[in-house]
Write an enzyme that holds these catalytic residues in place. Structure first.
Site, PDB file in Angstrom:
ATOM      1  N   TYR A 141      46.735  26.621  38.429  1.00  0.00           N
ATOM      2  CA  TYR A 141      47.146  26.141  39.753  1.00  0.00           C
ATOM      3  C   TYR A 141      48.074  24.928  39.646  1.00  0.00           C
ATOM      4  CZ  TYR A 141      44.049  28.818  42.865  1.00  0.00           C
ATOM      5  OH  TYR A 141      43.441  29.802  43.597  1.00  0.00           O
ATOM      6  N   LYS A 186      37.803  33.781  29.512  1.00  0.00           N
ATOM      7  CA  LYS A 186      38.437  34.976  28.940  1.00  0.00           C
ATOM      8  C   LYS A 186      38.797  34.594  27.504  1.00  0.00           C
ATOM      9  CE  LYS A 186      40.280  39.147  29.248  1.00  0.00           C
ATOM     10  NZ  LYS A 186      39.454  40.376  29.364  1.00  0.00           N
ATOM     11  N   ASP A 219      36.023  39.429  33.190  1.00  0.00           N
ATOM     12  CA  ASP A 219      36.069  40.813  33.681  1.00  0.00           C
ATOM     13  C   ASP A 219      34.663  41.413  33.778  1.00  0.00           C
ATOM     14  OD1 ASP A 219      36.034  40.673  30.909  1.00  0.00           O
ATOM     15  OD2 ASP A 219      37.383  42.358  30.577  1.00  0.00           O
ATOM     16  N   ASP A 243      38.236  31.004  41.972  1.00  0.00           N
ATOM     17  CA  ASP A 243      38.808  31.422  43.253  1.00  0.00           C
ATOM     18  C   ASP A 243      38.510  32.898  43.485  1.00  0.00           C
ATOM     19  OD1 ASP A 243      40.442  31.312  45.594  1.00  0.00           O
ATOM     20  OD2 ASP A 243      42.053  32.274  44.455  1.00  0.00           O
ATOM     21  N   ASP A 247      35.442  34.852  46.164  1.00  0.00           N
ATOM     22  CA  ASP A 247      35.721  35.827  47.230  1.00  0.00           C
ATOM     23  C   ASP A 247      34.862  37.065  46.998  1.00  0.00           C
ATOM     24  OD1 ASP A 247      37.653  34.192  48.424  1.00  0.00           O
ATOM     25  OD2 ASP A 247      39.009  35.883  48.788  1.00  0.00           O
TER      26      ASP A 247
HETATM   27  C1  IPM Z   1      40.394  28.771  48.344  1.00  0.00           C
HETATM   28  C2  IPM Z   1      41.741  29.252  48.788  1.00  0.00           C
HETATM   29  C3  IPM Z   1      42.809  28.318  48.237  1.00  0.00           C
HETATM   30  C4  IPM Z   1      42.730  28.370  46.728  1.00  0.00           C
HETATM   31  C5  IPM Z   1      44.243  28.612  48.722  1.00  0.00           C
HETATM   32  C6  IPM Z   1      44.355  28.582  50.222  1.00  0.00           C
HETATM   33  C7  IPM Z   1      45.250  27.691  48.089  1.00  0.00           C
HETATM   34  O1  IPM Z   1      41.938  30.568  48.386  1.00  0.00           O
HETATM   35  O2  IPM Z   1      40.048  27.604  48.627  1.00  0.00           O
HETATM   36  O3  IPM Z   1      39.662  29.539  47.720  1.00  0.00           O
HETATM   37  O4  IPM Z   1      43.294  29.285  46.091  1.00  0.00           O
HETATM   38  O5  IPM Z   1      42.102  27.482  46.155  1.00  0.00           O
HETATM   39 MG    MG Z   2      40.226  31.493  47.569  1.00  0.00          MG
END
Ligand code: IPM
Ligand code: MG
Length: 362
Positions: A141, A186, A219, A243, A247
């Site tokens: 990042y 990884k 993975d 990240d 999700d």
């Molecule tokens: C999160 C989001 C952010 C990230 C984006 C909006 C930059 O996806 O907080 O998980 O990737 O960190």
């Molecule tokens: Mg995110």
């Protein structure tokens, strides 16, 4: 207690979900006689529109002076031209970096009432209680970015010190839980991951002999997270893997809209935000799930203000509302969805009732 809290609404559903969390914070302040001073500032696309910058200096300064920061979400189609020089997301990344918030805590505890909303079989979900500690200020990042006409690159870099501090944070957290940490990397391909694994092993061995550390490749971790989510307690990983995995982990809870997060550094100021994005497709319609942000406000009370009973009270209130079936459209059966305002009012009503944890204090 008196506390200064910066509120950053951001974009999309950000203003709606932060309004809900602020309403709940105000209810807590009244009930427990605290004084929360709220300071609103701009970030993301809204800040670009007003000032040309995604993180105006005034916003960063206010956050640095505050006790805690509550954030909605940033981004949206209006600002997503790939050729754009400034992007809303840069504001969020600069804020995390500027406040030195290297550890992002993302707890996942599926609630009985929402198990049916998950695409995963309920028998795999009962009893799941895990927390991902995502490294937040390093890795791909923040590495050097290059772009030519025919190629592009993003550098992924980690220092020993950056790995040590986040692994330490994960091990400390594990001590208050089931003393089990899985470090995700990884290492069969990436040099940064080989360093990560080496440092994580050393920190755990030398400083946390009472904590069990295991390693997983990212993975296979993506698979195990769905196949046997109960096997995990604390998961620590680098920025981008965290990240992606969080999700994925949100599906254990049934909706991305339910999950809160706390971003912490060495200082007392923390940043609290739901893990979801700005959801421009439903923005302004009053139907967004406010629970992720309300639960982030609970984490704010716990981690930045040390108000454990108040935090637990909010968490209980949200659980009671989910139990009662007051659910937004992301969770409710078709035709039975409550609005953002209805869910928020229901949480607030719960806070007016005697709270199990608060009884201990009264
Ligand atoms: C999160 C989001 C952010 C990230 C984006 C909006 C930059 O996806 O907080 O998980 O990737 O960190
Ligand atoms: Mg995110």
């Amino acid at each position: 207690m008196r506390a200064d809290i910066v509120v950053l609404e951001g974009d999309g559903i950000g203003p709606e979900v932060t309004a809900a969390a602020v309403q709940v914070l105000q209810a807590v302040a009244t009930r427990y006689r605290h004084q929360f001073q709220l300071h609103r500032h701009l970030i993301g696309g809204a800040a670009i529109d007003a000032t040309g910058e995604p993180l105006p200096a005034a916003t960063l300064q206010a956050c640095q002076r505050a006790d805690a920061v509550l954030l909605g979400a940033v981004g949206g189609p209006k600002w997503s031209d790939p050729k754009a020089k400034v992007r809303p997301e840069q504001g969020l990344l600069a804020l995390r970096k500027g406040l030195g918030l290297y550890a992002n805590l993302r707890p996942v505890q599926p609630h009985a009432a929402t198990l049916g909303a998950s695409p995963i079989k309920p028998h795999l979900l009962a009893g799941v209680d895990l927390i991902v500690v995502r490294e937040l200020t390093g890795g791909i990042y923040f590495g050097d970015k290059q772009r030519s006409d025919t190629s592009a690159s993003d550098l992924c870099e980690y220092s020993v010190a950056e790995i040590e501090r986040v692994v330490r944070r994960a091990c400390e957290l594990a001590r208050g839980r089931r003393s089990h940490v899985v470090s995700v990397d990884k290492a069969n391909v990436l040099e940064t991951s080989r360093l990560w694994r080496e440092v994580a092993s050393r920190v755990a061995r030398e400083e946390f002999p009472d904590v069990t550390l295991e390693h997983q490749l990212v993975d296979s971790m993506a698979m195990h997270l769905i196949a046997k989510p109960r096997a995990f307690d604390v998961i620590v990983t680098e920025n981008m893997f965290g990240d992606i995995l969080t999700d994925e982990a949100s599906m254990l809870a049934g909706s991305l809209g339910l999950l809160p997060s706390a971003s912490l550094g060495e200082g007392k100021v923390g940043l609290y935000e739901p893990i979801h994005g700005s959801a421009p497709d439903i923005a302004g319609r009053g139907i967004a799930n406010p629970c992720g942000t309300i639960l982030s406000a609970a984490l704010l009370l716990r981690h930045s203000l040390g108000l454990e009973a108040e935090a637990a009270c909010i968490e209980q209130a949200v659980a009671a509302v989910l139990d009662a079936g007051v659910l937004t459209a992301d969770l409710a059966p078709a035709g039975e969805a409550a609005t953002t305002a209805e869910v928020t009012a229901a949480v607030q009503a719960q806070l007016d009732l005697p709270c199990h944890v608060a009884e201990l204090r009264d």
